[in-house]
Design a protein around this motif. Structure first.
Motif, PDB file in Angstrom:
ATOM      1  N   PRO A   8       0.819  -1.224   0.000  1.00  0.00           N
ATOM      2  CA  PRO A   8       0.000   0.000   0.000  1.00  0.00           C
ATOM      3  C   PRO A   8       0.845   1.262   0.000  1.00  0.00           C
ATOM      4  O   PRO A   8       0.474   2.271  -0.619  1.00  0.00           O
ATOM      5  N   LYS A   9       1.995   1.205   0.675  1.00  0.00           N
ATOM      6  CA  LYS A   9       2.881   2.373   0.704  1.00  0.00           C
ATOM      7  C   LYS A   9       3.444   2.667  -0.679  1.00  0.00           C
ATOM      8  O   LYS A   9       3.547   3.818  -1.096  1.00  0.00           O
ATOM      9  N   ARG A  10       3.818   1.601  -1.405  1.00  0.00           N
ATOM     10  CA  ARG A  10       4.349   1.799  -2.747  1.00  0.00           C
ATOM     11  C   ARG A  10       3.281   2.348  -3.687  1.00  0.00           C
ATOM     12  O   ARG A  10       3.551   3.207  -4.524  1.00  0.00           O
ATOM     13  N   GLU A  11       2.070   1.833  -3.546  1.00  0.00           N
ATOM     14  CA  GLU A  11       0.971   2.315  -4.380  1.00  0.00           C
ATOM     15  C   GLU A  11       0.663   3.782  -4.073  1.00  0.00           C
ATOM     16  O   GLU A  11       0.388   4.573  -4.972  1.00  0.00           O
ATOM     17  N   ARG A  12       0.708   4.114  -2.792  1.00  0.00           N
ATOM     18  CA  ARG A  12       0.421   5.489  -2.402  1.00  0.00           C
ATOM     19  C   ARG A  12       1.510   6.445  -2.877  1.00  0.00           C
ATOM     20  O   ARG A  12       1.239   7.581  -3.238  1.00  0.00           O
ATOM     21  N   ARG A  13       2.763   5.960  -2.883  1.00  0.00           N
ATOM     22  CA  ARG A  13       3.878   6.797  -3.320  1.00  0.00           C
ATOM     23  C   ARG A  13       3.709   7.239  -4.778  1.00  0.00           C
ATOM     24  O   ARG A  13       4.179   8.305  -5.172  1.00  0.00           O
ATOM     25  N   LYS A  14       3.026   6.406  -5.573  1.00  0.00           N
ATOM     26  CA  LYS A  14       2.790   6.757  -6.979  1.00  0.00           C
ATOM     27  C   LYS A  14       1.914   7.999  -7.108  1.00  0.00           C
ATOM     28  O   LYS A  14       1.885   8.642  -8.147  1.00  0.00           O
ATOM     29  N   ARG A  15       1.168   8.302  -6.043  1.00  0.00           N
ATOM     30  CA  ARG A  15       0.280   9.474  -6.073  1.00  0.00           C
ATOM     31  C   ARG A  15       0.818  10.616  -5.215  1.00  0.00           C
ATOM     32  O   ARG A  15       0.093  11.530  -4.869  1.00  0.00           O
ATOM     33  N   ASN A  16       2.113  10.542  -4.913  1.00  0.00           N
ATOM     34  CA  ASN A  16       2.730  11.559  -4.053  1.00  0.00           C
ATOM     35  C   ASN A  16       3.512  12.599  -4.834  1.00  0.00           C
ATOM     36  O   ASN A  16       4.170  12.269  -5.825  1.00  0.00           O
ATOM     37  N   LEU A  17       3.455  13.817  -4.365  1.00  0.00           N
ATOM     38  CA  LEU A  17       4.266  14.915  -4.858  1.00  0.00           C
ATOM     39  C   LEU A  17       4.947  15.579  -3.673  1.00  0.00           C
ATOM     40  O   LEU A  17       4.363  15.665  -2.587  1.00  0.00           O
ATOM     41  N   VAL A  18       6.161  16.052  -3.875  1.00  0.00           N
ATOM     42  CA  VAL A  18       6.861  16.793  -2.830  1.00  0.00           C
ATOM     43  C   VAL A  18       6.999  18.241  -3.287  1.00  0.00           C
ATOM     44  O   VAL A  18       7.594  18.510  -4.328  1.00  0.00           O
ATOM     45  N   VAL A  55      -6.620  16.939  -3.397  1.00  0.00           N
ATOM     46  CA  VAL A  55      -5.682  16.493  -2.369  1.00  0.00           C
ATOM     47  C   VAL A  55      -6.330  15.472  -1.445  1.00  0.00           C
ATOM     48  O   VAL A  55      -7.388  15.728  -0.865  1.00  0.00           O
ATOM     49  N   ASP A  56      -5.682  14.317  -1.312  1.00  0.00           N
ATOM     50  CA  ASP A  56      -6.135  13.304  -0.363  1.00  0.00           C
ATOM     51  C   ASP A  56      -5.550  13.557   1.024  1.00  0.00           C
ATOM     52  O   ASP A  56      -6.235  13.415   2.033  1.00  0.00           O
ATOM     53  N   ALA A  57      -4.255  13.895   1.051  1.00  0.00           N
ATOM     54  CA  ALA A  57      -3.571  14.125   2.321  1.00  0.00           C
ATOM     55  C   ALA A  57      -2.336  14.977   2.084  1.00  0.00           C
ATOM     56  O   ALA A  57      -1.790  15.011   0.971  1.00  0.00           O
ATOM     57  N   CYS A  58      -1.894  15.666   3.114  1.00  0.00           N
ATOM     58  CA  CYS A  58      -0.658  16.433   3.031  1.00  0.00           C
ATOM     59  C   CYS A  58      -0.028  16.546   4.418  1.00  0.00           C
ATOM     60  O   CYS A  58      -0.738  16.619   5.423  1.00  0.00           O
ATOM     61  N   LYS A  59       1.282  16.530   4.442  1.00  0.00           N
ATOM     62  CA  LYS A  59       1.986  16.658   5.714  1.00  0.00           C
ATOM     63  C   LYS A  59       3.381  17.228   5.461  1.00  0.00           C
ATOM     64  O   LYS A  59       3.956  17.056   4.374  1.00  0.00           O
ATOM     65  N   ARG A  60       3.901  17.913   6.459  1.00  0.00           N
ATOM     66  CA  ARG A  60       5.248  18.462   6.376  1.00  0.00           C
ATOM     67  C   ARG A  60       6.268  17.364   6.683  1.00  0.00           C
ATOM     68  O   ARG A  60       6.075  16.572   7.602  1.00  0.00           O
ATOM     69  N   LEU A  61       7.339  17.320   5.881  1.00  0.00           N
ATOM     70  CA  LEU A  61       8.387  16.338   6.116  1.00  0.00           C
ATOM     71  C   LEU A  61       9.344  16.859   7.177  1.00  0.00           C
ATOM     72  O   LEU A  61       9.719  18.033   7.157  1.00  0.00           O
ATOM     73  N   CYS A  62       9.750  16.000   8.082  1.00  0.00           N
ATOM     74  CA  CYS A  62      10.693  16.424   9.111  1.00  0.00           C
ATOM     75  C   CYS A  62      12.072  16.584   8.487  1.00  0.00           C
ATOM     76  O   CYS A  62      12.368  16.037   7.423  1.00  0.00           O
ATOM     77  N   LEU A  63      12.936  17.305   9.148  1.00  0.00           N
ATOM     78  CA  LEU A  63      14.250  17.618   8.594  1.00  0.00           C
ATOM     79  C   LEU A  63      15.099  16.367   8.359  1.00  0.00           C
ATOM     80  O   LEU A  63      15.947  16.348   7.488  1.00  0.00           O
TER      81      LEU A  63
END
Length: 202
Positions: A8-18, A55-63
């Motif tokens: 599921p993580k790999r599938e979700r990564r396909k829909r991710n943007l940074v 947008v399904d979800a969004c979060k800030r990436l930690c350093l």
């Protein structure tokens, strides 16, 4: 079990943007920060890219998850509705550079550690070829395209040569056509002369 858990993580990564350079909301409340980021990105895509971002979800990436970033704000990981939107955003992303208001913002596709390593290797190969070209005074233009380092100058030359060949063939066809027309006209005249001579004898 571990492999299935990662699917599921790999599938979700396909829909991710940074997204980089997105200003952070000053509030300490997480819900309001997430809502502000979502509204801001939707506005950016609508005004700068002429796209409706879902947008399904969004979060800030930690350093710890981000290295060598020159932006003052923390990068924003966004999951969209479909992989089709990923392609649309990345294709239109160059418009951000032409935008006065959103010029400091840029976006890239989320990638796995292995993909990042492959991209890094491709970029290193590209830079090496560019340095070699500059050193020898060549005119090759090396870029990364479809997972390969290619010389666009050679491709342009091949396309030009092919185009010139097509023109030559077309010109030869025209000349051949004109020659055939002249021969046919000459034969027709000879036939008429023969007919006149036969008629005179009769």
């Amino acid at each position: 079990m571990k492999v299935h858990g990662n699917c599921p993580k790999r599938e979700r990564r396909k829909r991710n943007l940074v997204w980089f350079g997105v200003p952070e909301c000053p509030t300490t409340q997480v819900e309001k920060r997430v809502a502000a980021d979502r509204v801001f990105l939707i506005d950016v895509c609508h005004r700068a890219l002429d796209l409706k971002l879902e947008v399904d979800a969004c979060k800030r990436l930690c350093l710890k998850q981000v290295k060598n970033t020159s932006t003052t704000s923390t990068p924003l990981l966004v999951t969209v509705k479909s992989s089709k939107q990923i392609s649309q955003v990345l294709k239109a992303a160059r418009k951000l550079r032409d935008s006065t208001e959103f010029k400091a913002i840029f976006v890239k596709k989320d990638s796995t550690p292995l993909e990042r390593a492959e991209i890094k290797k491709l970029l290193e190969d590209r830079d090496k070829k560019r340095q070699e070209t500059k050193k020898k005074g060549g005119n090759e233009n090396w870029i990364v395209r479809q997972g390969r380092v290619v010389n666009t100058t050679r491709r342009q030359q091949e396309e030009t040569t092919a185009s010139q060949s097509d023109v030559t063939v077309s010109q030869e066809a025209i000349v051949d056509g004109q020659t055939e027309a002249l021969v046919a006209s000459h034969q027709e005249k000879e036939y008429k002369v023969i007919q006149v001579c036969l008629y005179t004898r009769l």
